[in-house]
Structure formats: structure tokens, C-alpha cells
Write a protein that holds these residues in place. Sequence first.
Motif, mmCIF file in Angstrom:
data_model
loop_
_atom_site.group_PDB
_atom_site.id
_atom_site.type_symbol
_atom_site.label_atom_id
_atom_site.label_comp_id
_atom_site.label_asym_id
_atom_site.label_seq_id
_atom_site.Cartn_x
_atom_site.Cartn_y
_atom_site.Cartn_z
ATOM 1 N N ASN A 116 0.842 -1.187 0.000
ATOM 2 C CA ASN A 116 0.000 0.000 0.000
ATOM 3 C C ASN A 116 0.884 1.246 0.000
ATOM 4 O O ASN A 116 2.073 1.175 0.295
ATOM 5 C CB ASN A 116 -0.968 -0.016 1.192
ATOM 6 N N PRO A 117 0.349 2.410 -0.350
ATOM 7 C CA PRO A 117 1.170 3.629 -0.475
ATOM 8 C C PRO A 117 1.896 4.035 0.801
ATOM 9 O O PRO A 117 2.962 4.632 0.741
ATOM 10 C CB PRO A 117 0.159 4.695 -0.883
ATOM 11 N N ASP A 118 1.346 3.710 1.985
ATOM 12 C CA ASP A 118 2.014 4.075 3.236
ATOM 13 C C ASP A 118 3.368 3.383 3.376
ATOM 14 O O ASP A 118 4.334 3.971 3.843
ATOM 15 C CB ASP A 118 1.135 3.728 4.438
ATOM 16 N N VAL A 119 3.438 2.116 2.980
ATOM 17 C CA VAL A 119 4.687 1.367 3.077
ATOM 18 C C VAL A 119 5.704 1.927 2.095
ATOM 19 O O VAL A 119 6.897 2.033 2.395
ATOM 20 C CB VAL A 119 4.437 -0.137 2.813
ATOM 21 N N ILE A 120 5.242 2.302 0.908
ATOM 22 C CA ILE A 120 6.148 2.816 -0.108
ATOM 23 C C ILE A 120 6.808 4.111 0.348
ATOM 24 O O ILE A 120 7.961 4.374 0.033
ATOM 25 C CB ILE A 120 5.392 3.004 -1.447
ATOM 26 N N ASN A 121 6.105 4.916 1.136
ATOM 27 C CA ASN A 121 6.644 6.201 1.586
ATOM 28 C C ASN A 121 7.517 6.094 2.829
ATOM 29 O O ASN A 121 8.159 7.063 3.205
ATOM 30 C CB ASN A 121 5.499 7.183 1.836
ATOM 31 N N GLU A 122 7.568 4.932 3.502
ATOM 32 C CA GLU A 122 8.427 4.754 4.675
ATOM 33 C C GLU A 122 9.882 4.604 4.244
ATOM 34 O O GLU A 122 10.179 4.260 3.112
ATOM 35 C CB GLU A 122 8.024 3.483 5.433
ATOM 36 N N ALA A 123 10.777 4.850 5.177
ATOM 37 C CA ALA A 123 12.213 4.699 4.901
ATOM 38 C C ALA A 123 12.597 3.222 4.934
ATOM 39 O O ALA A 123 12.077 2.450 5.727
ATOM 40 C CB ALA A 123 13.021 5.463 5.935
ATOM 41 N N VAL A 124 13.507 2.849 4.062
ATOM 42 C CA VAL A 124 13.995 1.476 4.012
ATOM 43 C C VAL A 124 14.839 1.220 5.261
ATOM 44 O O VAL A 124 15.681 2.044 5.621
ATOM 45 C CB VAL A 124 14.839 1.256 2.738
ATOM 46 N N PRO A 125 14.627 0.091 5.949
ATOM 47 C CA PRO A 125 15.410 -0.205 7.154
ATOM 48 C C PRO A 125 16.909 -0.255 6.857
ATOM 49 O O PRO A 125 17.329 -0.650 5.768
ATOM 50 C CB PRO A 125 14.907 -1.585 7.580
ATOM 51 N N GLY A 126 17.691 0.128 7.842
ATOM 52 C CA GLY A 126 19.141 0.219 7.680
ATOM 53 C C GLY A 126 19.822 -1.093 7.365
ATOM 54 O O GLY A 126 20.845 -1.112 6.698
ATOM 55 N N ASN A 127 19.244 -2.213 7.828
ATOM 56 C CA ASN A 127 19.923 -3.489 7.611
ATOM 57 C C ASN A 127 19.788 -4.011 6.180
ATOM 58 O O ASN A 127 20.393 -5.021 5.844
ATOM 59 C CB ASN A 127 19.451 -4.543 8.602
ATOM 60 N N ILE A 128 19.023 -3.343 5.299
ATOM 61 C CA ILE A 128 18.989 -3.739 3.886
ATOM 62 C C ILE A 128 19.300 -2.559 2.966
ATOM 63 O O ILE A 128 19.094 -2.637 1.761
ATOM 64 C CB ILE A 128 17.650 -4.390 3.482
ATOM 65 N N ARG A 129 19.802 -1.465 3.503
ATOM 66 C CA ARG A 129 20.144 -0.312 2.663
ATOM 67 C C ARG A 129 21.354 -0.579 1.788
ATOM 68 O O ARG A 129 21.380 -0.222 0.630
ATOM 69 C CB ARG A 129 20.398 0.924 3.524
ATOM 70 N N ARG A 130 22.373 -1.190 2.341
ATOM 71 C CA ARG A 130 23.567 -1.502 1.546
ATOM 72 C C ARG A 130 23.265 -2.701 0.663
ATOM 73 O O ARG A 130 22.620 -3.660 1.077
ATOM 74 C CB ARG A 130 24.748 -1.806 2.451
ATOM 75 N N ALA A 131 23.758 -2.655 -0.563
ATOM 76 C CA ALA A 131 23.481 -3.716 -1.539
ATOM 77 C C ALA A 131 23.946 -5.082 -1.039
ATOM 78 O O ALA A 131 23.236 -6.075 -1.190
ATOM 79 C CB ALA A 131 24.130 -3.381 -2.871
ATOM 80 N N GLU A 132 25.118 -5.135 -0.408
ATOM 81 C CA GLU A 132 25.650 -6.408 0.072
ATOM 82 C C GLU A 132 24.735 -7.028 1.123
ATOM 83 O O GLU A 132 24.484 -8.234 1.121
ATOM 84 C CB GLU A 132 27.053 -6.235 0.672
ATOM 85 N N HIS A 133 24.230 -6.201 2.024
ATOM 86 C CA HIS A 133 23.352 -6.693 3.076
ATOM 87 C C HIS A 133 22.017 -7.144 2.497
ATOM 88 O O HIS A 133 21.451 -8.150 2.934
ATOM 89 C CB HIS A 133 23.142 -5.624 4.143
ATOM 90 N N PHE A 134 21.517 -6.389 1.522
ATOM 91 C CA PHE A 134 20.246 -6.763 0.905
ATOM 92 C C PHE A 134 20.363 -8.081 0.151
ATOM 93 O O PHE A 134 19.478 -8.932 0.239
ATOM 94 C CB PHE A 134 19.762 -5.655 -0.032
ATOM 95 N N ILE A 135 21.459 -8.272 -0.552
ATOM 96 C CA ILE A 135 21.651 -9.521 -1.290
ATOM 97 C C ILE A 135 21.747 -10.695 -0.328
ATOM 98 O O ILE A 135 21.167 -11.758 -0.561
ATOM 99 C CB ILE A 135 22.887 -9.427 -2.208
#
Length: 118
Positions: A22-41
Motif C-alpha cells: 500500500n502507499p504508506d509502506v512505499i513512503n516509509e524509509a527502508v530499514p538500515g539493515n537492507i540499505r547496503r546492496a551487500e546486506h540486501f543480497i
Amino acid sequence: LVDQGLLEASANEAGFASNVLNPDVINEAVPGNIRRAEHFISFMKKIVEHLKTRLLTVAGPRGGVISETPLAFLHRMITTTSLEAKPLKFAYSRLSSLLRTLQVPNLDDYNALTDVAD
């Protein structure tokens, strides 16, 4: 500017419109533990490995289908993978952002991964 109608979305961005969030989730900030590409992968690898394990369990020697609620599935995944639940909401938007940043030419190659993230 795209949200305000001042610019048109490119074909790649239009293809990444999530049909679940929903639009509310899209407007929230991405959590810090998946911001870096390496951590997200690494995060996505754990999810995919968990899904592979679950599919092997279902297709194992006894076979059969395990029916459980989404909440039970989420609880089992969180306890076995040691992941947090909140970043799961942002996996799709983070993946689409990463693919756009990397300027991936053929996004169709990543449809299965985008389905998992969504």
C-alpha cells in the motif's frame, strides 16, 4: 516528480509497480539493515534458501502439502533464518531500486526474484 504527474514514468519504473504494497509502506524509509546492496543480497539469499528448504521438505520422502496461515509461515521463516519481519515489507522496493541503479538491461531475467520479493 513522477508522483506529481510532472514527469512520465519510464517503462522500467512502470514495470516495478508493486501490486501488494500500500502507499504508506512505499513512503516509509527502508530499514538500515537492507540499505547496503551487500546486506540486501545476503537478506534475499536467506529468504530464497529458506524457500528452497521448505520446498524440499514438502517434496521429501513422505511428500504431501503443508497448509499453514501466512502468519505461521512468517513466524517459521523468522525463527529459522533469524531475519527481522520489517525488512520483508521493503524487499520489493529495495530490489527494484537496486536493479535500476545497476541499469539492468533485461528485467525479465529477474521476474522470479521480484515475485519472491513482492
